[in-house]
Design a protein around this motif. Structure first.
Motif, PDB file in Angstrom:
ATOM      1  N   GLU A  69       0.821  -1.214   0.000  1.00 50.03           N
ATOM      2  CA  GLU A  69       0.000   0.000   0.000  1.00 50.03           C
ATOM      3  C   GLU A  69       0.856   1.267   0.000  1.00 50.03           C
ATOM      4  O   GLU A  69       0.565   2.217  -0.731  1.00 50.03           O
ATOM      5  N   ASP A  73       0.523   3.739  -2.952  1.00 54.27           N
ATOM      6  CA  ASP A  73      -0.231   4.954  -2.669  1.00 54.27           C
ATOM      7  C   ASP A  73       0.555   6.064  -1.980  1.00 54.27           C
ATOM      8  O   ASP A  73       0.028   7.143  -1.755  1.00 54.27           O
ATOM      9  N   ALA A  83       3.450   8.110  -4.348  1.00 47.42           N
ATOM     10  CA  ALA A  83       2.795   6.914  -4.875  1.00 47.42           C
ATOM     11  C   ALA A  83       3.515   6.430  -6.136  1.00 47.42           C
ATOM     12  O   ALA A  83       3.933   7.239  -6.964  1.00 47.42           O
TER      13      ALA A  83
END
Length: 106
Positions: A69, A73, A83
């Motif tokens: 993640e 991101d 990101a």
């Protein structure tokens, strides 16, 4: 039997290429901040107080999904960590997660 040997050889070559690709992506996209070994002993790593990813406590606390993640991101804890979901493929991100797992200190 020949088919099995060929399959094993092909999978071995693919795994090697996958690992080499992760190392290349790390060098190109991550090393300047996180260092070659994930310890963040770099100018920017020290300035931004980037965590040492080789620490067993960090490795245990962060799941693969957590790492994936942040790569995809960016980080809510550090705005310098942008990101990469538009710059890396999902396969490259997964390979980086595996590569980061190799940093764990013994």
């Amino acid at each position: 039997m020949k088919t099995r040997v060929a399959l094993v050889l092909a999978l071995s070559l693919a795994a090697t290429a996958h690992a080499e690709n992760a190392a290349e992506v790390w060098t190109a996209k991550c090393k300047s901040c996180h260092g070659e070994d994930g310890k963040a002993h770099t100018t920017l790593g020290k300035k931004e107080s980037i965590v040492d990813m080789s620490q067993p406590a960090w490795q245990k606390a962060e799941t693969d999904a957590d790492i994936r993640e942040v790569i995809a991101d960016g980080s809510s804890r550090n705005s310098k960590m942008k990101a990469y979901k538009d710059k890396l493929t999902p396969a490259q991100i997964d390979a980086l997660v595996g590569y980061i797992r190799t940093f764990q200190s013994k």
